[in-house]
Each structure stands twice: as structure tokens, then as C-alpha cells.
Design a protein around this motif. Sequence first.
Motif, PDB file in Angstrom:
ATOM      1  N   LEU A  87       0.823  -1.201   0.000  1.00 56.23           N
ATOM      2  CA  LEU A  87       0.000   0.000   0.000  1.00 56.23           C
ATOM      3  C   LEU A  87       0.862   1.258   0.000  1.00 56.23           C
ATOM      4  O   LEU A  87       0.574   2.221  -0.725  1.00 56.23           O
ATOM      5  CB  LEU A  87      -0.941  -0.007   1.205  1.00 56.23           C
ATOM      6  CG  LEU A  87      -1.901   1.181   1.331  1.00 56.23           C
ATOM      7  CD1 LEU A  87      -2.710   1.383   0.052  1.00 56.23           C
ATOM      8  CD2 LEU A  87      -2.832   0.992   2.521  1.00 56.23           C
ATOM      9  N   ALA A  88       1.932   1.255   0.779  1.00 53.88           N
ATOM     10  CA  ALA A  88       2.821   2.420   0.814  1.00 53.88           C
ATOM     11  C   ALA A  88       3.427   2.692  -0.566  1.00 53.88           C
ATOM     12  O   ALA A  88       3.535   3.851  -1.001  1.00 53.88           O
ATOM     13  CB  ALA A  88       3.926   2.212   1.849  1.00 53.88           C
ATOM     14  N   LEU A 224     -15.975   0.003  -2.383  1.00 55.67           N
ATOM     15  CA  LEU A 224     -14.653  -0.030  -2.985  1.00 55.67           C
ATOM     16  C   LEU A 224     -14.672  -0.999  -4.167  1.00 55.67           C
ATOM     17  O   LEU A 224     -15.324  -2.040  -4.098  1.00 55.67           O
ATOM     18  CB  LEU A 224     -13.610  -0.503  -1.971  1.00 55.67           C
ATOM     19  CG  LEU A 224     -13.190   0.475  -0.879  1.00 55.67           C
ATOM     20  CD1 LEU A 224     -12.308  -0.232   0.131  1.00 55.67           C
ATOM     21  CD2 LEU A 224     -12.460   1.672  -1.476  1.00 55.67           C
ATOM     22  N   PRO A 225     -13.952  -0.717  -5.243  1.00 53.88           N
ATOM     23  CA  PRO A 225     -13.918  -1.641  -6.385  1.00 53.88           C
ATOM     24  C   PRO A 225     -13.153  -2.912  -6.044  1.00 53.88           C
ATOM     25  O   PRO A 225     -12.097  -2.857  -5.404  1.00 53.88           O
ATOM     26  CB  PRO A 225     -13.201  -0.835  -7.466  1.00 53.88           C
ATOM     27  CG  PRO A 225     -12.347   0.138  -6.708  1.00 53.88           C
ATOM     28  CD  PRO A 225     -13.124   0.488  -5.473  1.00 53.88           C
ATOM     29  N   VAL A 226     -13.689  -4.052  -6.452  1.00 53.00           N
ATOM     30  CA  VAL A 226     -13.048  -5.334  -6.144  1.00 53.00           C
ATOM     31  C   VAL A 226     -12.951  -6.235  -7.382  1.00 53.00           C
ATOM     32  O   VAL A 226     -12.559  -7.401  -7.262  1.00 53.00           O
ATOM     33  CB  VAL A 226     -13.801  -6.085  -5.020  1.00 53.00           C
ATOM     34  CG1 VAL A 226     -13.663  -5.357  -3.698  1.00 53.00           C
ATOM     35  CG2 VAL A 226     -15.268  -6.279  -5.376  1.00 53.00           C
ATOM     36  N   ASP A 227     -13.286  -5.731  -8.562  1.00 53.02           N
ATOM     37  CA  ASP A 227     -13.231  -6.548  -9.773  1.00 53.02           C
ATOM     38  C   ASP A 227     -11.819  -7.091  -9.970  1.00 53.02           C
ATOM     39  O   ASP A 227     -10.835  -6.348  -9.918  1.00 53.02           O
ATOM     40  CB  ASP A 227     -13.625  -5.727 -11.002  1.00 53.02           C
ATOM     41  CG  ASP A 227     -15.091  -5.321 -10.986  1.00 53.02           C
ATOM     42  OD1 ASP A 227     -15.853  -5.939 -10.222  1.00 53.02           O
ATOM     43  OD2 ASP A 227     -15.459  -4.384 -11.719  1.00 53.02           O
ATOM     44  N   THR A 238      -0.626  -6.120  -6.402  1.00 52.27           N
ATOM     45  CA  THR A 238      -0.341  -5.068  -7.385  1.00 52.27           C
ATOM     46  C   THR A 238      -1.289  -5.172  -8.581  1.00 52.27           C
ATOM     47  O   THR A 238      -1.506  -6.256  -9.122  1.00 52.27           O
ATOM     48  CB  THR A 238       1.110  -5.187  -7.867  1.00 52.27           C
ATOM     49  OG1 THR A 238       1.990  -5.034  -6.744  1.00 52.27           O
ATOM     50  CG2 THR A 238       1.431  -4.112  -8.898  1.00 52.27           C
ATOM     51  N   GLY A 239      -1.835  -4.038  -8.972  1.00 56.45           N
ATOM     52  CA  GLY A 239      -2.703  -3.987 -10.144  1.00 56.45           C
ATOM     53  C   GLY A 239      -4.176  -4.154  -9.854  1.00 56.45           C
ATOM     54  O   GLY A 239      -4.999  -3.932 -10.748  1.00 56.45           O
ATOM     55  N   THR A 240      -4.534  -4.545  -8.636  1.00 63.01           N
ATOM     56  CA  THR A 240      -5.952  -4.692  -8.323  1.00 63.01           C
ATOM     57  C   THR A 240      -6.585  -3.313  -8.127  1.00 63.01           C
ATOM     58  O   THR A 240      -5.933  -2.385  -7.637  1.00 63.01           O
ATOM     59  CB  THR A 240      -6.174  -5.523  -7.046  1.00 63.01           C
ATOM     60  OG1 THR A 240      -5.493  -4.893  -5.952  1.00 63.01           O
ATOM     61  CG2 THR A 240      -5.649  -6.938  -7.222  1.00 63.01           C
ATOM     62  N   PRO A 241      -7.865  -3.175  -8.502  1.00 65.54           N
ATOM     63  CA  PRO A 241      -8.522  -1.880  -8.314  1.00 65.54           C
ATOM     64  C   PRO A 241      -8.672  -1.501  -6.844  1.00 65.54           C
ATOM     65  O   PRO A 241      -8.711  -0.316  -6.512  1.00 65.54           O
ATOM     66  CB  PRO A 241      -9.887  -2.079  -8.987  1.00 65.54           C
ATOM     67  CG  PRO A 241     -10.125  -3.553  -8.959  1.00 65.54           C
ATOM     68  CD  PRO A 241      -8.768  -4.171  -9.115  1.00 65.54           C
ATOM     69  N   GLY A 244      -5.482   0.237  -5.730  1.00 67.99           N
ATOM     70  CA  GLY A 244      -5.466   1.581  -6.290  1.00 67.99           C
ATOM     71  C   GLY A 244      -6.428   2.515  -5.578  1.00 67.99           C
ATOM     72  O   GLY A 244      -6.105   3.685  -5.319  1.00 67.99           O
ATOM     73  N   ALA A 245      -7.612   2.005  -5.240  1.00 71.97           N
ATOM     74  CA  ALA A 245      -8.607   2.826  -4.550  1.00 71.97           C
ATOM     75  C   ALA A 245      -8.148   3.176  -3.140  1.00 71.97           C
ATOM     76  O   ALA A 245      -8.340   4.311  -2.670  1.00 71.97           O
ATOM     77  CB  ALA A 245      -9.947   2.098  -4.504  1.00 71.97           C
ATOM     78  N   LEU A 246      -7.530   2.219  -2.446  1.00 69.55           N
ATOM     79  CA  LEU A 246      -7.008   2.488  -1.103  1.00 69.55           C
ATOM     80  C   LEU A 246      -5.905   3.541  -1.154  1.00 69.55           C
ATOM     81  O   LEU A 246      -5.835   4.424  -0.294  1.00 69.55           O
ATOM     82  CB  LEU A 246      -6.479   1.201  -0.471  1.00 69.55           C
ATOM     83  CG  LEU A 246      -7.505   0.147  -0.054  1.00 69.55           C
ATOM     84  CD1 LEU A 246      -6.784  -1.129   0.380  1.00 69.55           C
ATOM     85  CD2 LEU A 246      -8.389   0.678   1.057  1.00 69.55           C
TER      86      LEU A 246
END
Length: 254
Positions: A87-88, A224-227, A238-241, A244-246
Motif C-alpha cells: 500500500l505504501a 470499494l472496487p473489487v473486480d 499489485t494492479g488490483t482496483p 489503487g482505490a485504497l
Amino acid sequence: MRRLLALPAIALCWAVLGPTHVTDVPAPLPIHSGRWPDGRALEIVGDLAAARTVVVLVPGVDTTAANFDTGLGGVQRRAPAWQARQLAAAIGRPDVVVIAWLGYEPPEGVRLAAVREDRAAAGALALRAFVARLPGDRIVLVGHSYGSTVVGLAAPRLDRRVTDLVALGSPGMGADRAADLHTTARVWAGSAASDWTRRLPGLRILGAGHGTHPADPAFGALALPVDGVEGHDGYFVTGTPTLGALAGLARGES
């Protein structure tokens, strides 16, 4: 005789359905990265002295100091320390610090302790005390799995700098609606289609269960997007929506 035989059944029902009891609350953790013999652990990613925003990750069932870096069963994406670093890196700002916080004793496996909220209630008290000692202008709490129950129970009377509460793969936050958390913070939730917690009943009967799933629209959390997220532990890949949203949320873009 029948009354005597009924006593164990009554005791069992009370153990499952009796009121929640707060177990011993651990002493406050020092605010520096470390692993402690009592099973607690802390990983700080970034310069806490320069932090304007602090994100605290609260892990769930089966997390210990022994698997804090490697993940349960050696699966890296389950490791809170790895999740904090992920996340950082996604946030990419020196004024945002991410902390993986294991300042309570999570349940071992999906057993009676995981169904009840005793461990979460003790964790909530410890989390409130920890958050109150953090620097910065803004704090975001992210609970994964049973960790989201800890965050939910901590929600009332949290430090006013807490602006956002996030529940990922949550079995429930100890409430039936986001409004029942009694917080001025925004409440967010995400649960992948393949996350096994979706199969748990969204109930809370006395001391058993954790309430409506936060990702259920009826709960009233922001989505939150989870697709594309796989399973119960893929939210920080890495690369999950979701990651990115977090990151955007931590940067103040949401």
C-alpha cells in the motif's frame, strides 16, 4: 437427572450466545517497528515524524508475530507487513505512512472465538489507545477480515482525526448498519466475489456473529472496487482496483 444432563447444553449455548466479555487489554505497543514475544507486532512503512496522514492496517484471524512477515502458511499476500509495504508503494507519497498493527490477539482459526466478539472488543480498546498516540493530521483505519470487526467496535469514540474506516473481506463490523457505528468517519467496504466471508450469515445474535456484511448495500457503506480480486487475501496485490482505490483514499483523492 434430565435437568443435570441439560446443564452442559445450557453452558454451551451460553458460551456461544452469551454477552460479549472484554478479555484482558494488552499494554500499549511502543510506536516503532518490532515483533514481541506475546504475539504482537508492528511494521511502520515510512517516516512517521514526517507523516500528515497515517494509514493503519488491522489484520484478522490466525495472524501472529511469527507469520506477520511471511503470511499464514507462507503465503506472502496474507502477511500484514507485506500488505503495508504494498500500500505504501502504491501511495507513493512521503507524507503518508502505512502501519501494519497487530496490537491484539486474533482468534485462532474459524472457531468459537472467531464467531464471538470478545477478542475484537479487547482489540478495539487497544486500537483506540494506539490511534490516539499517533502523529499526523489525518488517520485512516483499514480492517481486513476479523480486523474489520475490531475497527467497527472501535468506531465510537475514536480520535477525531480518523476520517475513514475501511472493511475488506469483512464478516461484519459488529453492527447492522454503518450508522450504528456512531462515527463521523466515512465507512468503506469491499468484498471480492470469491471471498469466502460472503458465505457467512450476516447476523448478530447476542454474542454470536458480526452483523450485516459491510459490502451489502443494506449496510450503507461506500463501495470499494473489487473486480479481479481473487479470494480472501487478494486486496493488496499489485494492479488490483482495490489497492489503487485504497492508495487514492490515503492520498485524499476520494
